[in-house]
Design an enzyme around this catalytic site. Structure first.
Site, mmCIF file in Angstrom:
data_model
loop_
_atom_site.group_PDB
_atom_site.id
_atom_site.type_symbol
_atom_site.label_atom_id
_atom_site.label_comp_id
_atom_site.label_asym_id
_atom_site.label_seq_id
_atom_site.Cartn_x
_atom_site.Cartn_y
_atom_site.Cartn_z
ATOM 1 N N GLY A 53 0.817 -1.206 0.000
ATOM 2 C CA GLY A 53 0.000 0.000 0.000
ATOM 3 C C GLY A 53 0.851 1.257 0.000
ATOM 4 N N ASP A 54 1.861 1.288 0.849
ATOM 5 C CA ASP A 54 2.774 2.424 0.892
ATOM 6 C C ASP A 54 3.511 2.574 -0.430
ATOM 7 O OD1 ASP A 54 2.217 3.168 3.548
ATOM 8 O OD2 ASP A 54 3.566 1.638 4.307
ATOM 9 N N ALA A 55 3.972 1.453 -0.977
ATOM 10 C CA ALA A 55 4.732 1.501 -2.228
ATOM 11 C C ALA A 55 3.863 2.008 -3.374
ATOM 12 C CB ALA A 55 5.290 0.116 -2.552
ATOM 13 N N LEU A 56 2.611 1.562 -3.428
ATOM 14 C CA LEU A 56 1.724 2.003 -4.497
ATOM 15 C C LEU A 56 1.398 3.490 -4.356
ATOM 16 C CD1 LEU A 56 -0.745 -1.006 -4.810
ATOM 17 C CD2 LEU A 56 1.092 -0.365 -6.372
ATOM 18 N N GLY B 177 3.334 5.770 -3.031
ATOM 19 C CA GLY B 177 4.521 6.485 -3.478
ATOM 20 C C GLY B 177 4.641 6.505 -4.989
#
Length: 304
Positions: free
Chosen positions: A78-81, A83
């Protein structure tokens, strides 16, 4: 050019650093705002982490085994998406700025960043009443496309769900008749009979060590691959040849191996010069040289 922040909505405004104030100083400024739920709406002020965005965006429900509880995918996706979507939004805003001369706000919510990658999950339900469920390692009605055991205790992923590719797999298995069997001859038939087809393939894959299995599949044009961990990645010649993993010097750890820059650009490929600063490494440079603050002013700012 670009300011990135991930506070709750309103925090920058409380500091007098909202977009209107920034744009008054420089109308070309692009403000990327990453939050759990976005800058507006009834959930905007809720505390949000990547895991919550994954749950609200629909990902958590469909990850895991059919008879188990919702699970995570193993990384903070979720964090990577969020970003990634924030970066994509910044690039779009830069492109618009070239035509208009004006920056704008990029509102990248974690839950929406996850939702954007959920394929046809919403219209499947809205139009057909179909709710996706957890399916483990398989994709429903797509076969064969699964992880199969090998003689030496490893696991190989084989994806041969397209008709022509399945015929090549049947040849590799020395079972060419399977491609003409009514139960497996078409995409839809294989989907309906995926459990027994997977059992047939697993029985065959168990007769070969992983390396031999992969070599045989490659020679027959069947997409297949090992399931890697970090140790296998660091030893793989393809990773090395493409510099997928690079070595960067680090003052504490020496040679620091990490992912390279992706995607690869032909004329401006980019690179990684350093791992990053230690905490506070540039305080003196910023406070004293850039802002020209006195020791007393620095002490007062840190106290605040």
């Amino acid at each position: 050019d670009i300011i990135v922040e991930n506070f709750r909505p309103g925090r920058l405004e409380a500091w007098g650093l909202g977009y209107e104030e920034l744009a008054a100083i420089n109308p070309k400024i692009i403000l990327v705002r990453v939050t759990g739920f976005g800058q507006d709406g009834p959930y905007a002020q809720r505390a949000g982490f990547g895991s919550i965005g994954e749950a609200l965006g629909g990902l958590r429900y469909i990850v895991g085994e059919p008879d188990g509880a919702p699970s995570r995918v193993g990384i903070s996706i979720g964090d990577a998406l969020a970003g990634t979507m924030g970066a994509l939004g910044a690039l779009l805003a830069l492109h618009v700025r070239e035509r208009t001369g004006h920056g704008q706000v990029v509102d990248a919510a974690i839950f929406e960043s996850v939702l954007a990658f959920m394929e046809s999950l919403v219209p499947e339900y809205d139009l057909a009443g179909y709710v996706r469920e957890r399916t483990g390692a398989v994709l429903p009605n797509v076969a064969p496309s699964n992880a199969y055991p090998t003689k030496d205790g490893q696991t190989v992923l084989i994806a041969a769900n397209q008709d022509a590719v399945f015929r090549r797999l049947a040849t590799a298995m020395s079972r060419p008749e399977l491609a003409n069997d009514a139960r497996y001859a078409t995409h839809s038939a294989r989907g309906k009979n995926m459990v027994e087809l997977d059992e047939l393939i697993a029985e065959w894959s168990l007769t070969l060590p992983a390396d031999d299995l992969l070599e045989l599949l490659e020679s027959n044009g069947v997409p297949a691959g090992p399931i890697y961990r970090a140790p296998e990645m660091l030893q793989d010649p393809h990773f090395s040849a493409r510099e997928s993993i690079i070595t960067v010097p680090h003052p504490e750890f020496g040679n620091f191996r990490m992912q390279g820059v992706f995607p690869k650009l032909s004329h401006s490929p980019g690179g990684v010069r350093w791992v990053g600063p230690s905490l506070g490494e540039h305080n003196d440079e910023i406070f004293q040289e850039l802002l020209q603050l006195s020791d007393d002013e620095i002490a007062a700012a840190i106290t605040v």
